[in-house]
Design a protein around this motif. Structure first.
Motif, PDB file in Angstrom:
ATOM      1  N   THR A 234       0.828  -1.212   0.000  1.00 12.87           N
ATOM      2  CA  THR A 234       0.000   0.000   0.000  1.00 12.87           C
ATOM      3  C   THR A 234       0.859   1.258   0.000  1.00 12.87           C
ATOM      4  N   SER A 235       1.904   1.272   0.810  1.00 14.76           N
ATOM      5  CA  SER A 235       2.746   2.465   0.886  1.00 14.76           C
ATOM      6  C   SER A 235       3.539   2.668  -0.396  1.00 14.76           C
ATOM      7  N   ILE A 236       4.027   1.571  -0.978  1.00  7.38           N
ATOM      8  CA  ILE A 236       4.770   1.686  -2.233  1.00  7.38           C
ATOM      9  C   ILE A 236       3.865   2.214  -3.338  1.00  7.38           C
ATOM     10  N   LEU A 237       2.630   1.735  -3.354  1.00  6.72           N
ATOM     11  CA  LEU A 237       1.682   2.204  -4.366  1.00  6.72           C
ATOM     12  C   LEU A 237       1.418   3.697  -4.211  1.00  6.72           C
ATOM     13  N   LEU A 238       1.382   4.182  -2.976  1.00  8.38           N
ATOM     14  CA  LEU A 238       1.167   5.614  -2.758  1.00  8.38           C
ATOM     15  C   LEU A 238       2.371   6.417  -3.222  1.00  8.38           C
ATOM     16  N   VAL A 239       3.585   5.892  -3.015  1.00  9.27           N
ATOM     17  CA  VAL A 239       4.786   6.555  -3.527  1.00  9.27           C
ATOM     18  C   VAL A 239       4.716   6.673  -5.048  1.00  9.27           C
ATOM     19  N   VAL A 240       4.293   5.577  -5.682  1.00 12.06           N
ATOM     20  CA  VAL A 240       4.136   5.592  -7.137  1.00 12.06           C
ATOM     21  C   VAL A 240       3.109   6.635  -7.546  1.00 12.06           C
ATOM     22  N   ALA A 241       2.021   6.729  -6.795  1.00  4.58           N
ATOM     23  CA  ALA A 241       0.967   7.695  -7.112  1.00  4.58           C
ATOM     24  C   ALA A 241       1.473   9.129  -6.981  1.00  4.58           C
ATOM     25  N   ILE A 242       2.319   9.387  -5.963  1.00  5.30           N
ATOM     26  CA  ILE A 242       2.880  10.730  -5.790  1.00  5.30           C
ATOM     27  C   ILE A 242       3.730  11.106  -6.998  1.00  5.30           C
ATOM     28  N   VAL A 243       4.556  10.174  -7.449  1.00  3.81           N
ATOM     29  CA  VAL A 243       5.381  10.433  -8.629  1.00  3.81           C
ATOM     30  C   VAL A 243       4.500  10.626  -9.858  1.00  3.81           C
TER      31      VAL A 243
END
Length: 552
Positions: A234-243
């Motif tokens: 979940t956290s990695i996906l949010l990092v991807v979303a920020i980028v």
């Protein structure tokens, strides 16, 4: 002759050169620079020897870089930053710092393409890669941009809905305001209107002050990478979303065309670079303030870790901080939605005008550029109309935006990198070797992140952590191989002859005089890899569409 040479030269040249027509598709793109904060004459070729003179020139030039960056802090960006703050505190702030070099490198290449060629991004792709890739870039850009504009009007609805204004009032008014400020026939008036929304980006300052974030914690999380609660899918996906929400394909098309429309040439290229750097810092500051405000507001409350949507954030801020904070967040969201919709819609209109040879300049009144302005107004009306349809699948459209952005971002970056190594287009302005190395690494990371975003959109249950590790290892191996090949090639290559063409006086020949490029081995490999990537992406998206259609 003097006017023409002033257009193509950065400094006076004592040696006569053959006359060359400026490589522009619309003669309105030639003339004085009439920016929101100043004017620069076409005949202005003198050096700026004082700081005051340089500052006045920068103020006149400022606009394309600042607007494209702040425009990317749109409705989706505000929601994503708020989600990061609400669910993970300020622990993801370090991601924003890493985005600054990515934004600067990508958009600096666009700055050179616009100032040197005088032609928009879509037209260059069409001329240098052929009709197929030209059509591909425009059609897919239109689809992605249109869905993005729909999400901007969803943001308008969420923001003004929180303030008590129904969507059947708020959305049409926002659409009319967008069309009205664009159809003035004056670039300066349009840019001044956009600067009002750029200033609105700083409403995040009082929002952060109201929420009282801890400065020490914010400073620490800027420089020390980490994830609250540990790294997981979940956290990695949010990092991807920020980028993904900060680096978008439309930015390339918008800034290049806006630079051409503002009449910025190589004479002023360094000032536009500064404009772009300033914009990248402004966008990161705005994102930081939103994330920090949400983190402080929801820490140690029952709402921490329970993000729903942007309206839910405004409601939560009202309960945890106070009514003023809720209103400020709604205004930040509204401002972001309008500037995002304005920039993305204009990027689309510019691209159509470029490719189809239409009059496409904000310097022209509507009667002289009917199709250009009609395209802009039609896109705004259609996107707003979809939001007003009862029961429209707005959630599905938001998912589609993420998926399409994942597909298009790396492909758009491939075109950008190849164009910036095309000597027929940029001549002595092509990328330096070190810049190619940095841009290639950034491109590889974007491929990885967009691939993760796309795969998780199609297959939500995939183990993102494992996928990230595998793709990171593949990138490391690929970069090592490419680095070895590059070093081996440079050793066997004769020394380059000294530069015989002055960068300040070089400009791209008219498009009609450019021959089709010979595809090198590197270009063939790059385009073949992109073919494969796009094929896999289309298959995965088709699988997702089939599941949605069958209710699976």
């Amino acid at each position: 002759m003097a006017d023409e040479r002033a257009h193509v030269a950065a400094v006076p040249d004592t040696e006569p050169e053959p006359s060359r027509a400026p490589p522009v598709l619309d003669e309105a793109h030639i003339g004085d620079i009439k920016g929101a904060l100043g004017t620069l004459s076409l005949d202005d070729t003198g050096a700026r020897s004082t700081w005051r003179g340089r500052l006045l020139a920068l103020l006149a030039i400022m606009g394309p870089g600042l607007i494209v960056m702040v425009g990317d802090n749109d409705a989706g960006g505000v929601a994503t930053y708020a989600e990061a703050g609400q669910n993970y505190g300020t622990s993801l702030l370090w991601v924003l710092i890493l985005l600054i070099p990515v934004l600067v490198v990508n958009q600096e290449m666009v700055v050179r393409l616009g100032a040197v060629t005088g032609v928009g991004h879509g037209r260059l792709i069409l001329e240098r890669f052929g009709r197929f890739w030209g059509a591909f870039s425009i059609v897919d850009l239109f689809l992605l941009n249109f869905l993005t504009i729909v999400t901007e009007f969803i943001g308008v609805d969420l923001a003004l809905g929180y303030l008590g204004v129904g969507k059947y009032v708020s959305v049409p008014i926002a659409a009319l305001a967008l069309v009205g400020m664009t159809l003035t026939g004056s670039f300066r008036k349009w840019e001044r209107a956009m600067f009002v929304f750029v200033a609105g980006n700083f409403l995040a300052i009082p929002l952060a002050i109201e929420s009282h974030p801890r400065a020490g914690v914010v400073a620490h999380d800027f420089v020390v990478p980490g994830v609250a609660g540990g790294v997981n899918s979940t956290s990695i996906l949010l990092v991807v979303a920020i980028v993904g929400t900060t680096v978008a394909p439309w930015q390339l098309f918008f800034q290049q065309s806006n630079i051409v429309d503002k009449r910025i040439t190589t004479r002023w290229i360094n000032y536009e670079r500064v404009d772009t750097i300033i914009g990248s810092f402004v966008v990161v500051v705005g994102a930081t303030l939103i994330m920090a405000a949400a983190a402080a507001a929801f820490a140690h409350t029952g709402l921490h870790g329970h993000f729903t949507d942007a309206r839910g954030v405004a409601i939560g801020l009202r309960h945890t901080v106070g009514r003023v904070a809720g209103v400020l967040f709604a205004l930040v969201l509204l401002n972001a939605s309008i500037i995002g919709a304005g920039a993305v819609t204009l990027a689309t209109s510019y691209a159509f005008g470029d490719v189809f040879g239409l009059h496409h300049s904000l310097h022209r009144p509507p009667r002289e550029a009917k199709l250009f302005y009609a395209i802009f107004a039609s896109i705004v009306a259609a996107a707003a109309g979809i939001v007003l349809i009862p029961g429209a699948p707005l959630g599905l459209m938001t998912v589609a935006v993420q998926a399409l952005a994942g597909v298009l971002l790396p492909s758009a970056s491939v075109f950008l990198l190849l164009l910036c190594n095309d000597r027929a287009v940029l001549g002595p302005w092509v990328n330096r070797p070190w810049l190619n190395a940095v841009a290639t690494l950034i491109l590889a990371i974007l491929f990885m992140l967009s691939g993760i975003l796309m795969v998780t959109t199609v297959f939500p249950g995939v183990n993102v952590t494992r996928l990230l590790v595998i793709l990171s290892a593949a990138i490391a191996c690929g970069c090592a191989v490419l680095g070895g090949v590059a070093l081996r090639g440079r050793r066997g290559r004769p020394a380059a002859p000294p530069e015989t063409i002055r960068r300040e006086t070089w400009t791209m020949p008219p498009l009609a005089l450019l021959g089709r490029p010979t595809w090198s081995r590197g270009r063939v490999v790059a385009m073949s890899l992109m073919w494969g990537y796009l094929f896999i992406a289309v298959v995965l998206l088709a699988v997702k569409a089939g599941r949605l259609a069958t209710g699976g």
